[in-house]
Design a protein around this motif. Structure first.
Motif, short mmCIF file in Angstrom:
data_model
loop_
_atom_site.label_atom_id
_atom_site.label_comp_id
_atom_site.label_asym_id
_atom_site.label_seq_id
_atom_site.Cartn_x
_atom_site.Cartn_y
_atom_site.Cartn_z
N GLU A 135 -35.64 -96.97 159.31
CA GLU A 135 -36.11 -96.91 160.73
C GLU A 135 -36.58 -98.17 161.06
OE1 GLU A 135 -35.93 -94.84 164.10
OE2 GLU A 135 -35.76 -93.81 162.47
N MET A 136 -37.13 -98.89 160.12
CA MET A 136 -37.37 -100.25 160.62
C MET A 136 -36.25 -101.16 160.69
SD MET A 136 -40.30 -102.02 161.08
CE MET A 136 -39.62 -102.77 162.50
N ARG A 137 -35.35 -100.80 159.82
CA ARG A 137 -34.19 -101.50 159.80
C ARG A 137 -33.12 -101.21 161.23
NH1 ARG A 137 -31.21 -103.88 155.78
NH2 ARG A 137 -32.49 -103.31 154.39
N LEU A 138 -33.09 -100.11 161.62
CA LEU A 138 -32.53 -99.80 162.99
C LEU A 138 -33.33 -100.47 164.20
CD1 LEU A 138 -32.24 -95.96 162.36
CD2 LEU A 138 -30.27 -97.69 162.79
N VAL A 139 -34.61 -100.65 164.19
CA VAL A 139 -35.35 -101.34 165.00
C VAL A 139 -35.15 -102.73 164.98
CG1 VAL A 139 -37.80 -101.96 165.85
CG2 VAL A 139 -37.07 -99.60 165.14
N ALA A 140 -34.90 -103.35 164.00
CA ALA A 140 -34.49 -104.70 163.72
C ALA A 140 -33.15 -104.77 164.16
CB ALA A 140 -34.94 -105.28 162.22
N ALA A 141 -32.42 -104.36 163.82
CA ALA A 141 -30.87 -104.40 164.31
C ALA A 141 -30.92 -104.51 165.89
CB ALA A 141 -29.76 -103.43 163.87
N GLY A 142 -31.53 -103.46 166.30
CA GLY A 142 -31.77 -103.41 167.89
C GLY A 142 -32.21 -104.63 168.56
N ALA A 143 -33.27 -105.05 167.81
CA ALA A 143 -33.83 -106.46 168.33
C ALA A 143 -32.92 -107.51 168.36
CB ALA A 143 -35.11 -106.67 167.38
N ARG A 144 -32.38 -107.59 167.50
CA ARG A 144 -31.17 -108.53 167.28
C ARG A 144 -30.18 -108.35 168.49
NH1 ARG A 144 -32.57 -112.88 164.12
NH2 ARG A 144 -33.28 -112.19 161.97
N ARG A 145 -29.69 -107.36 168.78
CA ARG A 145 -29.08 -107.18 169.82
C ARG A 145 -29.54 -107.61 171.11
NH1 ARG A 145 -25.20 -101.85 169.28
NH2 ARG A 145 -24.28 -102.80 171.02
N ASP A 146 -30.81 -107.20 171.05
CA ASP A 146 -31.52 -107.61 172.22
C ASP A 146 -31.40 -109.09 172.65
OD1 ASP A 146 -32.39 -104.92 172.67
OD2 ASP A 146 -34.42 -105.25 171.98
N MET A 147 -31.40 -109.57 171.68
CA MET A 147 -31.27 -111.07 171.59
C MET A 147 -29.86 -111.80 171.52
SD MET A 147 -34.52 -111.76 169.04
CE MET A 147 -34.35 -113.49 168.95
N GLY A 148 -28.96 -110.81 171.79
CA GLY A 148 -27.56 -111.48 171.63
C GLY A 148 -26.85 -111.82 170.36
N GLN A 149 -27.53 -111.45 169.39
CA GLN A 149 -27.02 -111.64 167.91
C GLN A 149 -26.62 -110.81 167.34
OE1 GLN A 149 -30.98 -113.06 166.05
NE2 GLN A 149 -31.25 -114.51 167.51
N LEU A 150 -25.15 -110.40 167.98
CA LEU A 150 -24.48 -109.22 167.43
C LEU A 150 -24.04 -109.19 165.74
CD1 LEU A 150 -21.85 -108.85 170.25
CD2 LEU A 150 -24.23 -107.52 169.78
N ASP A 151 -23.70 -110.42 165.56
CA ASP A 151 -23.41 -110.68 163.91
C ASP A 151 -24.58 -110.35 163.05
OD1 ASP A 151 -20.79 -111.15 164.46
OD2 ASP A 151 -21.06 -113.33 164.44
#
Length: 265
Positions: A135-151
Motif C-alpha cells: 500500500e505504501m508503494r502504491l501511495v509513493a508511486a501516486g506521489a511521483r505521478r502527482d509530481m509529473g515523474q512518470l518513469d
C-alpha cells in the motif's frame, strides 16, 4: 441519526468490542451501532457513513477505534485534513503503524506529494506487514505521478510483489496501478499486458481493469436493452413512413382519374 432495527452493535470486530468495554454499557452499545453503520455505508454512501462517524466521535472520542473510523469516513469524503488529524490521534493512542500509508495518501490529497514521499522512506515503513508495504508503494508511486515523474512512478511499482505469480489481496490493485502508469507514459503495449494480468487477478471486481483493457482493444459496448426513441428511429422504418408512401400512391391515382375526367369533357 436513526439506527436500523437490525443493527445490534455486535457486528463489529471483537477487538473493537473489547476497546468499547471501557465505556458504560449503554454508551458502548450506542457507539458500537454507529460504528456498524459507518462500516455498512462507507463504500456506497460515504456522506451517510461520515454522519454516523461524527455521532460516534461525539460519544467516545477517547476510543482509538472511533478515531480511526472517523478518519476513514472523512477520507472517503475527501476531507483529507480532518482524516489526517483523526488518523494521527488513533496512532498516538495505539502506537500502531498500520495507518501510515493512508496518512501518507492524505498528504497527497492535501497537495503535498513530497511529504508523502518522505513518509514512504521513513523507518515506520519497515514495521508494516506485507500488505501495508505494498500500500505504501502504491501511495509513493501516486506521489511521483502527482509530481509529473512518470518513469519514477513505474520504477517505484516494480517489485517482487508485482513480479510474483501468486495472487494476494493487493495483486490486482498493484498490477492495475502499474498498467495505468505505463499507459500514462505512452507504453501502450506493456500497459495492455498488465491490464490483462490485473483482470486475471481481480476476482472481486475491485478495479475497472476489464473496461480499461476493452478500451485499449477498441471494444465498444452497446446496450441491447436501449429502448430510447432515437434507437427506434434509426432501426426499422416506422409505420408512419410506410403510410406516407401508400398515401403518395393514392394521391397519384386520384390525379390520374382527374385527368381522365377532364379529357372526357
Amino acid at each position: 441519526m436513526p439506527i436500523p432495527e437490525d443493527v445490534t452493535g455486535y457486528e463489529i470486530d471483537k477487538d473493537v468490542q473489547q476497546e468499547l468495554q471501557s465505556l458504560p454499557k449503554g454508551l458502548a452499545e450506542d457507539v458500537a451501532k454507529n460504528l456498524v453503520m459507518v462500516a455498512r455505508l462507507i463504500d456506497e454512501d460515504p456522506e451517510g457513513a461520515y454522519g454516523y462517524s461524527r455521532v460516534a466521535l461525539r460519544l467516545a472520542s477517547r476510543v482509538a477505534a472511533v478515531r480511526e473510523a472517523a478518519g476513514f469516513a472523512a477520507y472517503a469524503n475527501q476531507k483529507y485534513n480532518e482524516a489526517l488529524a483523526e488518523f494521527r490521534a488513533a496512532r498516538r493512542m495505539t502506537g500502531n503503524v498500520e495507518l501510515w500509508p493512508v496518512m501518507a495518501d492524505c498528504e497527497r490529497g492535501l497537495g503535498r506529494p513530497e511529504k508523502a514521499l518522505d513518509m514512504a522512506g521513513a523507518p515506520d515503513v519497515n514495521k508494516l506487514d506485507k500488505a501495508g508495504q505494498v500500500e505504501m508503494r502504491l501511495v509513493a508511486a501516486g506521489a511521483r505521478r502527482d509530481m509529473g515523474q512518470l518513469d519514477a512512478a513505474i520504477v517505484t511499482l516494480q517489485s517482487p510483489e508485482l513480479a510474483s505469480n501468486s495472487v494476494q489481496p493487493w495483486t490486482a490493485r498493484l498490477r492495475y496501478a502499474y498498467a495505468d502508469a505505463l499507459l500514462a507514459a505512452g507504453r501502450e503495449d506493456e500497459a495492455r499486458e498488465w491490464f490483462a494480468k490485473a483482470v486475471e487477478s481481480d476476482k472481486d471486481g475491485s478495479t475497472d481493469a476489464s473496461d480499461r483493457l476493452a478500451e485499449l482493444d477498441g471494444v465498444e459496448f452497446v446496450d441491447a436493452f436501449d429502448d430510447s426513441d432515437d434507437s427506434d428511429d434509426e432501426g426499422a422504418p416506422s409505420a408512419a413512413g410506410l403510410d406516407t408512401e401508400d398515401d403518395e400512391d393514392d394521391e397519384d391515382e386520384e390525379d390520374d382519374e382527374d385527368d381522365e375526367v377532364r379529357d372526357a369533357k
